[in-house]
Design a protein around this motif. Sequence first.
Motif, PDB file in Angstrom:
ATOM      1  N   ARG A  87       0.829  -1.206   0.000  1.00 30.29           N
ATOM      2  CA  ARG A  87       0.000   0.000   0.000  1.00 30.29           C
ATOM      3  C   ARG A  87       0.861   1.253   0.000  1.00 30.29           C
ATOM      4  NH1 ARG A  87      -1.421   3.264   4.206  1.00 30.29           N
ATOM      5  NH2 ARG A  87      -3.437   4.383   4.104  1.00 30.29           N
ATOM      6  N   GLN A  88       1.914   1.260   0.805  1.00 30.44           N
ATOM      7  CA  GLN A  88       2.762   2.448   0.893  1.00 30.44           C
ATOM      8  C   GLN A  88       3.497   2.720  -0.410  1.00 30.44           C
ATOM      9  OE1 GLN A  88       2.780   4.535   3.685  1.00 30.44           O
ATOM     10  NE2 GLN A  88       3.646   5.825   2.084  1.00 30.44           N
ATOM     11  N   VAL A  89       3.989   1.649  -1.054  1.00 26.57           N
ATOM     12  CA  VAL A  89       4.652   1.827  -2.346  1.00 26.57           C
ATOM     13  C   VAL A  89       3.677   2.424  -3.357  1.00 26.57           C
ATOM     14  CG1 VAL A  89       5.722   0.618  -4.297  1.00 26.57           C
ATOM     15  CG2 VAL A  89       6.336  -0.002  -1.957  1.00 26.57           C
ATOM     16  N   ALA A  90       2.456   1.906  -3.383  1.00 25.42           N
ATOM     17  CA  ALA A  90       1.457   2.412  -4.328  1.00 25.42           C
ATOM     18  C   ALA A  90       1.114   3.873  -4.039  1.00 25.42           C
ATOM     19  CB  ALA A  90       0.204   1.542  -4.256  1.00 25.42           C
ATOM     20  N   LEU A  91       0.991   4.235  -2.769  1.00 22.11           N
ATOM     21  CA  LEU A  91       0.680   5.624  -2.425  1.00 22.11           C
ATOM     22  C   LEU A  91       1.838   6.550  -2.760  1.00 22.11           C
ATOM     23  CD1 LEU A  91      -1.171   5.174   0.996  1.00 22.11           C
ATOM     24  CD2 LEU A  91      -2.178   5.875  -1.187  1.00 22.11           C
ATOM     25  N   ASP A  92       3.071   6.073  -2.562  1.00 27.44           N
ATOM     26  CA  ASP A  92       4.237   6.901  -2.886  1.00 27.44           C
ATOM     27  C   ASP A  92       4.309   7.199  -4.378  1.00 27.44           C
ATOM     28  OD1 ASP A  92       4.978   6.947  -0.240  1.00 27.44           O
ATOM     29  OD2 ASP A  92       6.475   5.349  -0.418  1.00 27.44           O
ATOM     30  N   ARG A  93       3.804   6.293  -5.193  1.00 28.41           N
ATOM     31  CA  ARG A  93       3.860   6.466  -6.642  1.00 28.41           C
ATOM     32  C   ARG A  93       2.591   7.083  -7.202  1.00 28.41           C
ATOM     33  NH1 ARG A  93       6.558   0.907  -9.037  1.00 28.41           N
ATOM     34  NH2 ARG A  93       8.557   1.062  -7.938  1.00 28.41           N
ATOM     35  N   PHE A  94       1.655   7.395  -6.353  1.00 36.74           N
ATOM     36  CA  PHE A  94       0.358   7.886  -6.820  1.00 36.74           C
ATOM     37  C   PHE A  94       0.510   9.279  -7.425  1.00 36.74           C
ATOM     38  CE2 PHE A  94      -3.805   9.837  -6.395  1.00 36.74           C
ATOM     39  CZ  PHE A  94      -4.636   8.831  -6.847  1.00 36.74           C
ATOM     40  N   GLY A  95      -0.061   9.445  -8.612  1.00 38.46           N
ATOM     41  CA  GLY A  95      -0.002  10.744  -9.268  1.00 38.46           C
ATOM     42  C   GLY A  95      -0.790  10.727 -10.550  1.00 38.46           C
ATOM     43  N   PRO A 174       0.806  13.220   1.272  1.00 36.68           N
ATOM     44  CA  PRO A 174       1.489  14.492   1.043  1.00 36.68           C
ATOM     45  C   PRO A 174       0.581  15.490   0.322  1.00 36.68           C
ATOM     46  CG  PRO A 174       2.304  12.814  -0.466  1.00 36.68           C
ATOM     47  CD  PRO A 174       1.413  12.114   0.510  1.00 36.68           C
ATOM     48  N   ASP A 175       0.894  16.775   0.475  1.00 36.70           N
ATOM     49  CA  ASP A 175       0.078  17.817  -0.147  1.00 36.70           C
ATOM     50  C   ASP A 175       0.033  17.677  -1.659  1.00 36.70           C
ATOM     51  OD1 ASP A 175      -0.475  18.852   2.314  1.00 36.70           O
ATOM     52  OD2 ASP A 175       0.994  20.478   2.210  1.00 36.70           O
ATOM     53  N   ASP A 176       1.155  17.263  -2.269  1.00 39.09           N
ATOM     54  CA  ASP A 176       1.174  17.114  -3.729  1.00 39.09           C
ATOM     55  C   ASP A 176       0.118  16.114  -4.190  1.00 39.09           C
ATOM     56  OD1 ASP A 176       3.217  18.918  -3.870  1.00 39.09           O
ATOM     57  OD2 ASP A 176       4.812  17.430  -4.096  1.00 39.09           O
ATOM     58  N   THR A 177      -0.094  15.056  -3.392  1.00 43.25           N
ATOM     59  CA  THR A 177      -1.127  14.075  -3.729  1.00 43.25           C
ATOM     60  C   THR A 177      -2.514  14.616  -3.425  1.00 43.25           C
ATOM     61  OG1 THR A 177       0.367  12.218  -3.294  1.00 43.25           O
ATOM     62  CG2 THR A 177      -1.994  11.759  -3.229  1.00 43.25           C
ATOM     63  N   LEU A 178      -2.680  15.240  -2.270  1.00 44.25           N
ATOM     64  CA  LEU A 178      -3.991  15.739  -1.872  1.00 44.25           C
ATOM     65  C   LEU A 178      -4.524  16.764  -2.865  1.00 44.25           C
ATOM     66  CD1 LEU A 178      -3.402  16.158   1.973  1.00 44.25           C
ATOM     67  CD2 LEU A 178      -4.794  14.405   0.838  1.00 44.25           C
ATOM     68  N   ASN A 179      -3.651  17.606  -3.389  1.00 50.97           N
ATOM     69  CA  ASN A 179      -4.099  18.661  -4.298  1.00 50.97           C
ATOM     70  C   ASN A 179      -4.441  18.144  -5.694  1.00 50.97           C
ATOM     71  OD1 ASN A 179      -3.914  20.700  -2.375  1.00 50.97           O
ATOM     72  ND2 ASN A 179      -1.755  21.071  -2.807  1.00 50.97           N
ATOM     73  N   LEU A 180      -4.117  16.876  -5.966  1.00 51.63           N
ATOM     74  CA  LEU A 180      -4.530  16.255  -7.222  1.00 51.63           C
ATOM     75  C   LEU A 180      -5.934  15.666  -7.140  1.00 51.63           C
ATOM     76  CD1 LEU A 180      -1.276  14.341  -8.275  1.00 51.63           C
ATOM     77  CD2 LEU A 180      -2.232  16.389  -9.361  1.00 51.63           C
ATOM     78  N   LEU A 181      -6.449  15.526  -5.924  1.00 52.76           N
ATOM     79  CA  LEU A 181      -7.729  14.840  -5.726  1.00 52.76           C
ATOM     80  C   LEU A 181      -8.882  15.829  -5.851  1.00 52.76           C
ATOM     81  CD1 LEU A 181      -6.617  12.563  -2.758  1.00 52.76           C
ATOM     82  CD2 LEU A 181      -6.718  11.985  -5.188  1.00 52.76           C
ATOM     83  N   THR A 182      -9.010  16.402  -7.035  1.00 55.57           N
ATOM     84  CA  THR A 182     -10.061  17.386  -7.292  1.00 55.57           C
ATOM     85  C   THR A 182     -11.369  16.670  -7.603  1.00 55.57           C
ATOM     86  OG1 THR A 182      -9.328  17.458  -9.593  1.00 55.57           O
ATOM     87  CG2 THR A 182      -8.446  19.137  -8.093  1.00 55.57           C
ATOM     88  N   PRO A 183     -12.507  17.335  -7.383  1.00 56.56           N
ATOM     89  CA  PRO A 183     -13.806  16.661  -7.566  1.00 56.56           C
ATOM     90  C   PRO A 183     -14.187  16.552  -9.037  1.00 56.56           C
ATOM     91  CG  PRO A 183     -14.150  18.930  -6.916  1.00 56.56           C
ATOM     92  CD  PRO A 183     -12.667  18.701  -6.853  1.00 56.56           C
TER      93      PRO A 183
END
Length: 374
Positions: A87-95, A174-183
């Motif tokens: 899970r952590q590897v997948a989240l680290d690569r999420f983008g 991380p913020d970089d991931t959170l800011n990609l999660l637009t509606p």
Amino acid sequence: DLDFSAAYDTGIGEWDKVATMWLYRQYPDGTDEDAAGDALLESARAGGLRFIDDPQGRGVGTAHPHASVWDNGADPVAALTEVMQVRQVALDRFGADVLRTGQPSSGLRAVIVPIYLYHRYQVNAAAKMIGGYDFHYAETGEADLAGTAVPAARQKAALDALVATLDPAALDLPDDTLNLLTPPMVSFRGANAGAEYFPGETGAMFDLLAAADTAASMTLSAVLHPQRVARLIETRRRDTSALGYDDVLQALEGAVFRTVSSPRQAGILHREQVRYVSTLIDLSGNGQATPEVVMQTNAYLAGLEGRLSKRQRRMPDSDAAVRMELARRIGAHLDRPSPAAPPSSSAIDIPPGSPIGAGSAEACWHCDTDWLSR
């Protein structure tokens, strides 16, 4: 790194082979087919193939340590640790590159759910070790008819692995991931129609605390299931060296009420603290909980109220505010009037006696009047 070369098996599974052989194997004339079939099943069980029926596998509060669905690995505890690493590897690569070219970027909000909650099924599998009870469907004449509680050391290992899923560092993004999660556009009916989304109260901004609350709820509701707690209490009654309900509560309290230096992670812990107390209050009011579960839960909550009411030196104001509110909620729970009900425990249904084997005595007496005359 993640290796997908063996992500999917080929052919039929090992249990399918055993079942097919048991059902359809052609034996030479003179073979005792019942004995041969029993020997096949016993060989399979000795090799680690266990059959436990569906209700034991799908229920979150069930007891069998090897009956789960959608879990991985032969060891539920080791598998949970590995699943958290995956899970952590997948989240680290999420983008943005996890979507195909031309897809709406808002699709990331749908994609994050199965990744963030990737450990959900393994949590349920590991939780079955706690208060676990190993058994198989035996027949008279077999040597090992009796069920056995999961050893305390194995239960403790499972508890440690489950507590680790509450680590705020594991639930942060991380913020970089959170800011990609637009509606998504409400009117859009495209590739993400029917997708699952985390609930939230922050509008267009992704509500990480709601996602963390969801993940924490999975772990806490599995560990603090009424049936599981009842088994912990009963197992401790039989064996004072067994893992007890108090041990579980001590571990959970230590995990969610610890102090962290990061305000970012402290916010996640605060949400976990609210969920922990709420889960216990719901447990004590659960109509299916045994009297022992209710009494011990309320006794623990009374002690927790006292601990939360005492502000520690150099405690941040935000921590103190949450603890004060939780102490107030616990006090309100313990002080509220009980609902109107007889002041006695619910009656225990007595198994029907005579006539044995009939649905009811009424049905038996009226089904055949000739029998009565005879």
